[in-house]
Design an enzyme around this catalytic site. Sequence first.
Site, mmCIF file in Angstrom:
data_model
loop_
_atom_site.group_PDB
_atom_site.id
_atom_site.type_symbol
_atom_site.label_atom_id
_atom_site.label_comp_id
_atom_site.label_asym_id
_atom_site.label_seq_id
_atom_site.Cartn_x
_atom_site.Cartn_y
_atom_site.Cartn_z
ATOM 1 N N GLY A 280 0.895 -1.202 0.011
ATOM 2 C CA GLY A 280 0.020 0.062 -0.030
ATOM 3 C C GLY A 280 0.906 1.226 -0.104
ATOM 4 N N ASN A 281 0.314 2.191 -0.281
ATOM 5 C CA ASN A 281 0.964 3.667 -0.302
ATOM 6 C C ASN A 281 -0.193 4.857 -0.341
ATOM 7 O OD1 ASN A 281 0.524 3.633 -3.494
ATOM 8 N ND2 ASN A 281 1.975 1.861 -3.317
ATOM 9 N N GLY B 227 9.041 -0.213 1.026
ATOM 10 C CA GLY B 227 9.629 -0.990 1.829
ATOM 11 C C GLY B 227 9.479 -0.802 3.379
ATOM 12 N N THR C 132 7.649 5.497 -2.279
ATOM 13 C CA THR C 132 6.922 4.337 -2.804
ATOM 14 C C THR C 132 7.308 4.063 -4.363
ATOM 15 O OG1 THR C 132 4.597 3.380 -3.309
ATOM 16 C CG2 THR C 132 4.783 5.885 -3.181
ATOM 17 N N SER C 133 7.245 2.804 -4.351
ATOM 18 C CA SER C 133 7.521 2.542 -5.950
ATOM 19 C C SER C 133 6.310 2.612 -6.949
ATOM 20 C CB SER C 133 7.843 0.918 -5.980
ATOM 21 O OG SER C 133 6.900 0.150 -5.520
ATOM 22 N N GLU C 134 4.909 3.181 -6.400
ATOM 23 C CA GLU C 134 3.997 3.430 -6.996
ATOM 24 C C GLU C 134 3.895 4.824 -7.153
ATOM 25 O OE1 GLU C 134 2.011 1.568 -8.927
ATOM 26 O OE2 GLU C 134 1.690 -0.395 -7.709
ATOM 27 N N HIS D 159 -3.696 3.878 -1.894
ATOM 28 C CA HIS D 159 -3.755 2.702 -2.589
ATOM 29 C C HIS D 159 -3.468 1.579 -1.432
ATOM 30 C CE1 HIS D 159 -2.773 -0.685 -4.995
ATOM 31 N NE2 HIS D 159 -1.650 -0.541 -4.556
ATOM 32 N N HIS E 179 -4.691 -2.953 -0.629
ATOM 33 C CA HIS E 179 -5.098 -4.331 -1.174
ATOM 34 C C HIS E 179 -6.132 -4.837 -0.329
ATOM 35 C CE1 HIS E 179 -0.792 -4.611 -2.734
ATOM 36 N NE2 HIS E 179 -1.320 -3.671 -3.498
ATOM 37 N N HIS F 30 -4.773 -6.926 -8.522
ATOM 38 C CA HIS F 30 -3.938 -5.993 -7.806
ATOM 39 C C HIS F 30 -4.585 -5.265 -6.608
ATOM 40 C CE1 HIS F 30 -0.804 -2.364 -7.959
ATOM 41 N NE2 HIS F 30 -0.992 -3.074 -6.689
HETATM 42 ZN ZN LIG Z 1 -0.454 -2.295 -4.818
#
Ligand SMILES: [Zn+2]
Length: 211
Positions: A29-30, A45, A73-75, A94, A96, A157
């Site tokens: 999540g982010n 991470g 975040t990677s997103e 974001h 899940h 996702h």
């Molecule tokens: Zn995700």
Amino acid sequence: MKISSLAKKKLLEICKRIYDKGFVAANDGNVSLKLGNKILVTPTGKSKGFLESEDLVLVDLKGKKLKGKLNPTSELMMHTFIYEKREDAGAVVHAHPPYSTALAAAKIPLPEFLLPEVILSLGKIPLAPYATPSTREVCKSIEGFIQDHDAIIMENHGVVTVGKDLDDAFFKLERTEHYSRIYFLAKNLGGIKELTKKEIERILKTKEKSV
Ligand SMILES: [Zn+2]
């Protein structure tokens, strides 16, 4: 620019709520918050349940890191993309959450006309085609929906929501998950019964009156 400690505190509170509600596992999540022409965002991470103020990262609207010891975040691309497309967006969440993500994994879209409060608040919650997480593909997959929808389920996702502020974005996530759960339960009770056209018209009339 000095980032307000209040904004950081609020972002951490929302992250903890997302983790405590089981909307994410481990480091998933982010969350981001727009602060003028900058964005405060969660790092990569790190669990959303145990974040500290100094873990948060400040980036510009293009995603360039301005401040923070960790990496964003990677997103991040998805977040900057949403702020670019939606001038009204103040926060993006974001996660899940299990029921919505189960629907995403089964590629089953939510019905549009099942519960009055969802019709009035979120309207249709679209199912965006699958895209590899943390790539530009994610932006492409939500591009056709993000202009008109505040909550999107992403195939295989999770969910992304847009709000005027952090509470608003979080509640949209919570509502989406609650709706997915009710849909799942109703389906297992023998099937759903969508509202009739007449009933929907009446619901929409109450919205017109309250505007
Ligand atoms: Zn995700």
